[in-house]
Design an enzyme around this catalytic site. Structure first.
Site, PDB file in Angstrom:
ATOM      1  N   SER A 152       0.847  -1.200   0.000  1.00 47.38           N
ATOM      2  CA  SER A 152       0.000   0.000   0.000  1.00 47.38           C
ATOM      3  C   SER A 152       0.878   1.243   0.000  1.00 47.38           C
ATOM      4  O   SER A 152       2.067   1.174   0.352  1.00 47.38           O
ATOM      5  CB  SER A 152      -0.865  -0.033   1.263  1.00 47.38           C
ATOM      6  OG  SER A 152      -1.332   1.245   1.601  1.00 47.38           O
ATOM      7  N   TYR A 165      -2.505  -0.429  10.188  1.00 47.45           N
ATOM      8  CA  TYR A 165      -2.568  -0.819   8.770  1.00 47.45           C
ATOM      9  C   TYR A 165      -1.239  -0.481   8.080  1.00 47.45           C
ATOM     10  O   TYR A 165      -0.673  -1.308   7.349  1.00 47.45           O
ATOM     11  CB  TYR A 165      -3.736  -0.088   8.104  1.00 47.45           C
ATOM     12  CG  TYR A 165      -3.895  -0.351   6.627  1.00 47.45           C
ATOM     13  CD1 TYR A 165      -4.352  -1.582   6.163  1.00 47.45           C
ATOM     14  CD2 TYR A 165      -3.602   0.633   5.680  1.00 47.45           C
ATOM     15  CE1 TYR A 165      -4.514  -1.824   4.802  1.00 47.45           C
ATOM     16  CE2 TYR A 165      -3.766   0.399   4.320  1.00 47.45           C
ATOM     17  CZ  TYR A 165      -4.226  -0.832   3.890  1.00 47.45           C
ATOM     18  OH  TYR A 165      -4.387  -1.071   2.537  1.00 47.45           O
TER      19      TYR A 165
HETATM   20  N1  LIG Z   1      -8.585  -0.207  -1.888  1.00 47.65           N
HETATM   21  C1  LIG Z   1      -7.424   0.400  -1.816  1.00 47.65           C
HETATM   22  O1  LIG Z   1      -7.312   1.623  -2.039  1.00 47.65           O
HETATM   23  C2  LIG Z   1      -6.197  -0.382  -1.460  1.00 47.65           C
HETATM   24  C3  LIG Z   1      -4.962   0.263  -1.508  1.00 47.65           C
HETATM   25  C4  LIG Z   1      -3.821  -0.452  -1.181  1.00 47.65           C
HETATM   26  C5  LIG Z   1      -3.912  -1.764  -0.820  1.00 47.65           C
HETATM   27  N2  LIG Z   1      -5.125  -2.372  -0.776  1.00 47.65           N
HETATM   28  C6  LIG Z   1      -5.185  -3.778  -0.384  1.00 47.65           C
HETATM   29  O2  LIG Z   1      -5.844  -4.536  -1.363  1.00 47.65           O
HETATM   30  C7  LIG Z   1      -6.353  -5.736  -0.757  1.00 47.65           C
HETATM   31  C8  LIG Z   1      -7.804  -5.931  -1.180  1.00 47.65           C
HETATM   32  O3  LIG Z   1      -8.630  -5.017  -0.461  1.00 47.65           O
HETATM   33  P1  LIG Z   1      -9.869  -4.230  -1.082  1.00 47.65           P
HETATM   34  O4  LIG Z   1      -9.459  -2.814  -1.159  1.00 47.65           O
HETATM   35  O5  LIG Z   1     -10.388  -4.927  -2.280  1.00 47.65           O
HETATM   36  O6  LIG Z   1     -10.898  -4.310   0.131  1.00 47.65           O
HETATM   37  P2  LIG Z   1     -12.197  -5.210   0.372  1.00 47.65           P
HETATM   38  O7  LIG Z   1     -12.591  -4.907   1.772  1.00 47.65           O
HETATM   39  O8  LIG Z   1     -13.185  -4.981  -0.688  1.00 47.65           O
HETATM   40  O9  LIG Z   1     -11.608  -6.684   0.272  1.00 47.65           O
HETATM   41  C9  LIG Z   1     -10.853  -7.273   1.303  1.00 47.65           C
HETATM   42  C10 LIG Z   1     -11.220  -8.735   1.368  1.00 47.65           C
HETATM   43  O10 LIG Z   1     -10.473  -9.384   2.397  1.00 47.65           O
HETATM   44  C11 LIG Z   1     -11.352 -10.330   3.005  1.00 47.65           C
HETATM   45  N3  LIG Z   1     -10.921 -10.755   4.326  1.00 47.65           N
HETATM   46  C12 LIG Z   1     -10.910 -10.052   5.470  1.00 47.65           C
HETATM   47  N4  LIG Z   1     -10.524 -10.819   6.496  1.00 47.65           N
HETATM   48  C13 LIG Z   1     -10.312 -12.066   5.987  1.00 47.65           C
HETATM   49  C14 LIG Z   1      -9.907 -13.301   6.544  1.00 47.65           C
HETATM   50  N5  LIG Z   1      -9.630 -13.433   7.848  1.00 47.65           N
HETATM   51  N6  LIG Z   1      -9.795 -14.364   5.724  1.00 47.65           N
HETATM   52  C15 LIG Z   1     -10.047 -14.238   4.412  1.00 47.65           C
HETATM   53  N7  LIG Z   1     -10.427 -13.109   3.817  1.00 47.65           N
HETATM   54  C16 LIG Z   1     -10.563 -12.030   4.613  1.00 47.65           C
HETATM   55  C17 LIG Z   1     -12.683  -9.598   3.060  1.00 47.65           C
HETATM   56  O11 LIG Z   1     -13.749 -10.497   3.271  1.00 47.65           O
HETATM   57  C18 LIG Z   1     -12.699  -8.954   1.687  1.00 47.65           C
HETATM   58  O12 LIG Z   1     -13.267  -9.835   0.741  1.00 47.65           O
HETATM   59  C19 LIG Z   1      -6.161  -5.541   0.761  1.00 47.65           C
HETATM   60  O13 LIG Z   1      -4.978  -6.189   1.173  1.00 47.65           O
HETATM   61  C20 LIG Z   1      -5.967  -4.056   0.895  1.00 47.65           C
HETATM   62  O14 LIG Z   1      -5.252  -3.696   2.040  1.00 47.65           O
HETATM   63  C21 LIG Z   1      -6.271  -1.717  -1.094  1.00 47.65           C
END
Ligand SMILES: NC(=O)c1ccc[n+]([C@@H]2O[C@H](COP(=O)([O-])OP(=O)(O)OC[C@H]3O[C@@H](n4cnc5c(N)ncnc54)[C@H](O)[C@@H]3O)[C@@H](O)[C@H]2O)c1
Length: 270
Positions: A152, A165
């Site tokens: 991130s 985070y």
């Molecule tokens: N959205 C952004 O701007 C952004 C930026 C940088 C990094 N990320 C990273 O991208 C990845 C995807 O996140 P997203 O943004 O799509 O969010 P999201 O909340 O839509 O998806 C996250 C997923 O992780 C799952 N999850 C949570 N706890 C879990 C567990 N114990 N076991 C299995 N699955 C679990 C949730 O059910 C969800 O489906 C994450 O690692 C997030 O930190 C996102």
């Protein structure tokens, strides 16, 4: 010369495959001919994504998981090997910020709850380490495979309010470099470990921080856009090309990198 980006028949495991980014990437990879294993906590959501992929001619299957539970992830791996015979790519997309670990604007560091801090560390960092350990085994046996972690912007620069985070994501960038070295030295160049560092994309885990209930941007959302040279949030599909590149033979000499996909956010100083 063959198409270096060809990922047809790759067996791809996506943790957090039911999330906003994971599901978009899953659909794209299936369209490119990959066999997609969606690991998530929500059976109904996962099955709906699978149905959608299959309806469009792709191959996908849902596996219920909890990335922090080694036994469950090991069972997922056994089931996937029984279904598909191999694992080519692991995308560690489960994770995200958590409400309890967020310091509100009127709070300060003394209001941070250590157990909430621990939870967000565990989900993002341990929830990446466990699937990596489990799914790396078949890759090592095959002599080929790659892992892509989700870092991130918060890993490069700690951001206000989300110190757990940010610490977890900095840990993921560090773990990526560590694992790239460890796997290359111990198991050879067939195994690669990289990460993607998305900029800002509106998803479930950050919606409340970046948008108001009416969909307009919060002050934090506006600050993100002001500091993004492209002047906007990312669209989930804008991650797909980088993921395909990292998992394919086009990246055969690439390991330990953190690929930034952020509309320029990380270049911005003032
Ligand atoms: N959205 C952004 O701007 C952004 C930026 C940088 C990094 N990320 C990273 O991208 C990845 C995807 O996140 P997203 O943004 O799509 O969010 P999201 O909340 O839509 O998806 C996250 C997923 O992780 C799952 N999850 C949570 N706890 C879990 C567990 N114990 N076991 C299995 N699955 C679990 C949730 O059910 C969800 O489906 C994450 O690692 C997030 O930190 C996102």
């Amino acid at each position: 010369m063959k198409n270096l980006f060809d990922i047809k028949d790759y067996v791809v495991v996506i943790t957090g495959g039911t999330g906003v980014l994971g599901r978009c990437i899953a659909k794209y990879l299936a369209e490119q001919g990959a066999k997609v294993c969606i690991l998530g906590r929500k059976e109904e959501v996962g099955q709906a994504i699978v149905e959608d992929i299959v309806k469009n001619g792709g191959v996908a299957k849902f596996y219920k998981t909890d990335v922090m539970n080694q036994k469950i992830v090991e069972q997922n791996c056994k089931d996937i090997l029984a279904d598909f015979g191999r694992v080519d790519t692991l995308l560690n997309a489960a994770g995200g910020n958590q409400k309890g670990a967020t310091i509100t604007p009127d709070q300060n560091f003394f209001d941070l709850k250590a157990d909430e801090f621990q939870k967000v560390l565990n989900l993002n960092l341990t929830g990446t380490v466990i699937p990596t350990q489990v799914f790396l085994r078949p890759m090592v046996k095959q002599g080929k495979g790659s892992v892509i972690n989700f870092s991130s912007m918060a890993a490069f620069r700690p951001m206000t309010r989300v110190c757990g985070y940010a610490a977890a994501k900095a840990g993921i960038s560090n773990f990526t470099a560590y694992m790239a070295h460890e796997t290359a030295m111990k198991f050879g160049e067939g195994i690669r470990v990289n990460a993607i560092a998305p900029g800002f994309f509106i998803t479930e885990q950050n919606r409340a921080l970046l948008t108001n209930p009416d969909g307009s941007f919060t002050q934090r959302g506006k600050d993100v856009i002001r500091q993004t040279p492209f002047g906007r949030m990312g669209k989930p599909e804008e991650l797909c090309g980088t993921i395909q590149y990292l998992m394919s033979d086009a990246a055969a000499f690439v390991t330990g990198t953190v690929a930034v996909v952020d509309g320029g956010f990380n270049t911005f100083a003032m």
